[in-house]
Design an enzyme around this catalytic site. Structure first.
Site, PDB file in Angstrom:
ATOM      1  N   ASP A 278       0.822  -1.217   0.000  1.00 52.81           N
ATOM      2  CA  ASP A 278       0.000   0.000   0.000  1.00 52.81           C
ATOM      3  C   ASP A 278       0.852   1.261   0.000  1.00 52.81           C
ATOM      4  O   ASP A 278       2.019   1.249   0.415  1.00 52.81           O
ATOM      5  CB  ASP A 278      -0.943  -0.005   1.221  1.00 52.81           C
ATOM      6  CG  ASP A 278      -0.206  -0.111   2.544  1.00 52.81           C
ATOM      7  OD1 ASP A 278       0.807  -0.842   2.607  1.00 52.81           O
ATOM      8  OD2 ASP A 278      -0.619   0.531   3.525  1.00 52.81           O
TER       9      ASP A 278
ATOM     10  N   GLU B 219       0.157  -1.317   5.772  1.00 50.91           N
ATOM     11  CA  GLU B 219       1.190  -0.778   6.674  1.00 50.91           C
ATOM     12  C   GLU B 219       0.946   0.686   6.970  1.00 50.91           C
ATOM     13  O   GLU B 219       1.122   1.151   8.087  1.00 50.91           O
ATOM     14  CB  GLU B 219       2.581  -0.968   6.068  1.00 50.91           C
ATOM     15  CG  GLU B 219       3.733  -0.659   7.026  1.00 50.91           C
ATOM     16  CD  GLU B 219       4.126   0.811   7.132  1.00 50.91           C
ATOM     17  OE1 GLU B 219       4.728   1.194   8.137  1.00 50.91           O
ATOM     18  OE2 GLU B 219       3.808   1.597   6.212  1.00 50.91           O
TER      19      GLU B 219
HETATM   20 ZN    ZN Z   1       6.598   2.367   4.127  1.00 47.48          ZN
END
Ligand code: ZN
Length: 405
Positions: A85, A150
């Site tokens: 992401d 994340e």
């Molecule tokens: Zn990162």
């Protein structure tokens, strides 16, 4: 001098092509559909001739695992992790389209994720492809993992993954994850993280008409608490000013980020709520710091309390000494490459915290030196030569760490 495709051999051209292809997938928050990433990574695995598996703890948030089996698979494996992401963009502030992965005349590849951290994901795979092409065989198994979310905390990605039986069966011995660009020759290596705390201090008091000077108001208590915490903030800032060896992650950072309360200008409100973001270093006694905050609330008067929204536990750092053979191998690889590692505690937060939390050593290492720090910024880019050198660097690291007896 401008960069053209003639400057690169076939292997390099393919690596650049794959990097750009991955960057063109807009796996950007919020509400990411990871299907295109998974499809792309499966193709990459097929291309290298490696098995590709998927683990899903939370619907729509897949983890991709590409595995290169070692000759001694009973040894603890090496995990090469990256997140799929990327953070949102302010597109009008970009001079290039953030998901076109344009390369300019100087070889700068512009895209969200070019530094954070699709570069590293591709570098792992290209390095393995190269080693395999040279018929290298490693003793240890390598698991290249691609995780979701994340950038929104990783709870549903790496957070759940490390707790799973799937993860335990991988028998991971060490993990590599992200660091950040360095503006000089050094390569920044993370070996620990501060703990993030987010807390709300509730200050309650007497309600009344704002034309009076009544005692015991919420604001008086709020003032007391804010003074205590912001004075403490000044003392931490002072430490940074007086000791030039310290960096932000060596001290406690604290910021007042929200104040809520009140309904009308002439009404003294019953409550103010002040929200603080605080990052606590591993060197600080977490219990003692929590007690201090508690004590200040008490001193502020009746009806003042702290409510935690997030209180990450203290996670021991990855040791950088002879007791940690992975550190020895990483150091050896760096020496052989002639590169200097600058080992620091991560100023922000990464998925490596989850790995360290389950007791495993983890290094944050995104091989980008002489590069402006653009993660989460406008016009994020990575120079093609820095990207390609990172593949060479990871070849050496993977080979060295993957051959520890
Ligand atoms: Zn990162």
């Amino acid at each position: 001098m401008s960069v053209t495709s003639n400057d690169f051999d076939e292997q390099e051209q393919e690596a650049i092509k794959n990097f750009r292809k991955y960057l063109m997938i807009p796996s950007v928050h919020p509400n990411i559909n990871y299907d295109k990433c998974v499809e792309f990574l499966q193709e990459q695995a097929d291309d290298i001739g490696l098995p590709c598996d998927m683990y899903t703890a939370v619907q729509g948030k897949p983890i991709v695992i590409i595995t290169w089996l070692g000759t001694r698979p009973e040894l603890p494996a090496v995990m090469l992790n990256s997140h799929m992401d990327v953070v949102p963009v302010y597109e009008d502030k970009w001079t290039h389209k953030p998901f076109d992965a344009d390369m300019d005349d100087e070889g700068n590849i512009y895209a969200r994720g070019s530094q954070d951290m699709k570069n590293v994901g591709i570098q792992y795979l290209e390095a393995i492809k190269r080693l395999k092409g040279l018929s290298v065989k490693l003793k240890r198994t390598i698991h290249v993992t691609f995780v979701p979310d994340e950038e929104i905390g990783g709870e549903d990605g790496m957070g759940k993954f490390v707790e799973s039986d799937y993860f335990k069966k991988l028998n991971i011995g060490v993990a590599f994850d992200e660091s950040m660009a360095s503006s000089n020759d050094d390569f920044i290596t993370f070996f620990g993280e501060r703990s993030t705390w987010v807390f709300h201090i509730h200050c309650t008091g007497i309600v009344g008409h704002a034309s009076n000077l009544v005692d015991n108001t919420a604001a008086q208590k709020l003032q007391f608490v804010i003074n205590k915490l912001l004075n403490f903030r000044e003392s931490e800032r002072g430490k940074l000013k007086t000791d030039k060896n310290l960096i932000i992650s060596d001290v406690t950072s604290i910021n007042l980020t929200q104040i809520k309360g009140g309904i009308q200008a002439n009404v003294i409100p019953p409550e103010f709520i002040a929200t603080f973001d605080c990052r606590v270093p591993v060197t600080v006694d977490h219990n003692e710091w929590a007690n201090t905050i508690e004590q200040w609330c008490k001193e502020a008067g009746e009806g003042v309390w702290v409510e935690y929204e997030l209180k990450q536990p203290r996670v021991p750092v990855t040791l950088l000494n002879h007791s940690n053979p992975y550190w020895g191998a990483l150091k050896t690889a760096a020496e052989e490459l002639g590169i200097k590692l600058r080992t620091i505690i991560c100023p922000g937060s990464t998925d490596a915290k989850y790995i360290r939390r389950v007791g495993l050593p983890a290094f944050g290492f995104s091989p980008m030196n002489n590069t402006p720090l653009l993660l989460h910024g406008h016009d994020e880019y990575l120079n093609v030569n820095v990207f390609l050198r990172g593949i060479t660097i990871y070849c050496k690291i993977i080979e060295t760490v993957g051959n520890i007896e």
